[in-house]
Design an enzyme around this catalytic site. Structure first.
Site, short mmCIF file in Angstrom:
data_model
loop_
_atom_site.label_atom_id
_atom_site.label_comp_id
_atom_site.label_asym_id
_atom_site.label_seq_id
_atom_site.Cartn_x
_atom_site.Cartn_y
_atom_site.Cartn_z
N SER A 141 -33.06 -24.33 6.84
CA SER A 141 -34.25 -24.96 6.25
C SER A 141 -34.77 -25.99 7.25
CB SER A 141 -33.86 -25.67 4.96
OG SER A 141 -34.89 -26.54 4.54
N TYR A 154 -28.39 -31.58 0.33
CA TYR A 154 -28.96 -30.33 0.83
C TYR A 154 -29.28 -30.44 2.32
CZ TYR A 154 -32.23 -26.39 1.18
OH TYR A 154 -32.87 -25.24 1.56
N1 LIG Z 1 -37.11 -21.89 -1.55
C1 LIG Z 1 -37.37 -22.76 -0.57
O1 LIG Z 1 -38.31 -23.58 -0.65
C2 LIG Z 1 -36.56 -22.75 0.68
C3 LIG Z 1 -37.04 -23.43 1.81
C4 LIG Z 1 -36.29 -23.43 2.99
C5 LIG Z 1 -35.08 -22.76 3.03
N2 LIG Z 1 -34.63 -22.10 1.93
C6 LIG Z 1 -33.34 -21.41 2.02
O2 LIG Z 1 -33.52 -20.04 1.76
C7 LIG Z 1 -32.36 -19.49 1.15
C8 LIG Z 1 -32.72 -18.80 -0.14
O3 LIG Z 1 -33.42 -19.71 -0.96
P1 LIG Z 1 -34.15 -19.25 -2.31
O4 LIG Z 1 -35.17 -20.29 -2.60
O5 LIG Z 1 -34.53 -17.82 -2.24
O6 LIG Z 1 -32.95 -19.46 -3.35
P2 LIG Z 1 -32.83 -19.02 -4.89
O7 LIG Z 1 -34.07 -18.36 -5.38
O8 LIG Z 1 -32.30 -20.22 -5.61
O9 LIG Z 1 -31.67 -17.91 -4.80
C9 LIG Z 1 -30.43 -18.28 -4.34
C10 LIG Z 1 -29.55 -17.06 -4.32
O10 LIG Z 1 -28.25 -17.47 -3.88
C11 LIG Z 1 -27.29 -17.12 -4.88
N3 LIG Z 1 -26.24 -18.11 -4.91
C12 LIG Z 1 -26.35 -19.45 -5.12
N4 LIG Z 1 -25.14 -20.02 -5.12
C13 LIG Z 1 -24.23 -19.03 -4.90
C14 LIG Z 1 -22.82 -18.98 -4.79
N5 LIG Z 1 -22.06 -20.09 -4.92
N6 LIG Z 1 -22.23 -17.80 -4.56
C15 LIG Z 1 -22.97 -16.68 -4.42
N7 LIG Z 1 -24.31 -16.65 -4.50
C16 LIG Z 1 -24.92 -17.82 -4.75
C17 LIG Z 1 -28.10 -17.08 -6.18
O11 LIG Z 1 -27.53 -16.23 -7.14
P3 LIG Z 1 -26.50 -16.69 -8.28
O12 LIG Z 1 -27.00 -18.01 -8.83
O13 LIG Z 1 -26.56 -15.55 -9.24
O14 LIG Z 1 -25.18 -16.80 -7.60
C18 LIG Z 1 -29.39 -16.45 -5.69
O15 LIG Z 1 -29.28 -15.04 -5.61
C19 LIG Z 1 -31.40 -20.67 0.98
O16 LIG Z 1 -30.51 -20.72 2.07
C20 LIG Z 1 -32.32 -21.88 1.01
O17 LIG Z 1 -31.64 -23.06 1.42
C21 LIG Z 1 -35.34 -22.07 0.76
#
Ligand SMILES: NC(=O)c1ccc[n+]([C@@H]2O[C@H](COP(=O)([O-])OP(=O)(O)OC[C@H]3O[C@@H](n4cnc5c(N)ncnc54)[C@H](OP(=O)(O)O)[C@@H]3O)[C@@H](O)[C@H]2O)c1
Length: 237
Positions: A141, A154
């Site tokens: 991120s 985070y």
């Molecule tokens: N959204 C943003 O604004 C943003 C910005 C920059 C970077 N990112 C990065 O992009 C990536 C994805 O983000 P996202 O926004 O798509 O996240 P999200 O919609 O919250 O999805 C997170 C995924 O990770 C899984 N997960 C979470 N904790 C877990 C655990 N302990 N074991 C196994 N699976 C786990 C969740 O499924 P379960 O809960 O079912 O396990 C879900 O499938 C992350 O690395 C995040 O830091 C996101």
């Protein structure tokens, strides 16, 4: 951007960015194993990949749990016959500055975003090193590039991920394994409603498909070339 014959494992693939990466990889020709804790969500994604005529397997588990990670990694390697691309995408988020975030939240974020990536990478890496080829993508991120007030745990976890990725890179690149960090700014991961995209894409955060496209691009470069780090920003958030 062709991934025919490639086998990928995507963590956190039940929704958001991970789901889009898994689907985009399948469209590019890869067979894809998907993992997250919520079985129903990863099974739905595996079915969507099946609809694209690619093989897919869903393995439910918690990436911060060592036994779960071994079961997921071994299951994926056995089911697909190997893993060429690992996408470490799953992460936990906790709001709060240093005085506000609870110790439990701090531990949960570190356990998922650092320990989980460390465990999963260690489980997949030996097979890649033996083959002399492989790609590991870390979804980080922009909060891992500069401090973010109100996001202490985070942001610290994503800075740590950068250290892990760069250390790993120097360990494995001479064995033919690439390590790529993709750092997006804020992403709107809600499913796209028809007509909801702002005119001309201006004044909008990134969307999950923008990040998926970036990951796919980095993963489809020829093995001799490696994008070490890419930042992707919303143009006019
Ligand atoms: N959204 C943003 O604004 C943003 C910005 C920059 C970077 N990112 C990065 O992009 C990536 C994805 O983000 P996202 O926004 O798509 O996240 P999200 O919609 O919250 O999805 C997170 C995924 O990770 C899984 N997960 C979470 N904790 C877990 C655990 N302990 N074991 C196994 N699976 C786990 C969740 O499924 P379960 O809960 O079912 O396990 C879900 O499938 C992350 O690395 C995040 O830091 C996101």
């Amino acid at each position: 951007m062709d991934l025919s014959g490639k086998r990928a494992l995507v963590t956190g693939a039940g929704r958001g960015i991970g789901r889009l990466v898994a689907l985009r990889f399948a469209e590019a020709g890869a067979d894809v194993a998907v993992t997250a804790r919520t079985e129903k969500e990863i099974e739905a994604v595996a079915r969507e990949i099946g609809d694209r005529d690619r093989k897919s397997f869903a393995f439910a588990g918690d990436i911060s749990n060592q036994d779960d990670v071994s079961r997921i990694a071994n299951g994926a390697i056995e089911a697909l016959g190997g893993i060429d691309i690992l996408v470490n995408n799953a992460a936990a988020i906790a709001r709060g500055g240093v005085l506000d975030v609870t110790v439990e939240e701090w531990d949960r974020v570190m356990a998922t975003n650092l320990r989980g990536v460390f465990l999963m990478t260690r489980s997949i890496l030996p097979a890649m090193m033996e083959k002399g080829e492989g790609t590991i993508v870390m979804v980080s991120s922009t909060a891992g590039k500069r401090g973010d007030p109100g996001w202490a745990a985070y942001s610290a976890s994503k800075f740590g991920l950068m250290g892990l990725a760069h250390s790993l890179l120097y360990e494995v690149r001479r064995k033919g394994v690439r390590v790529i960090v993709v750092s997006p700014s804020a992403v709107d991961t809600r499913p796209m409603e028809p007509g909801s995209a702002p005119e001309g894409g201006r004044g909008a955060p990134l969307r999950a498909e923008d990040v998926a496209e970036t990951v796919l691009h980095a993963a489809t470069l020829p093995p001799r070339a490696m994008i070490r780090e890419v930042e992707i920003w919303a143009t006019n958030p």
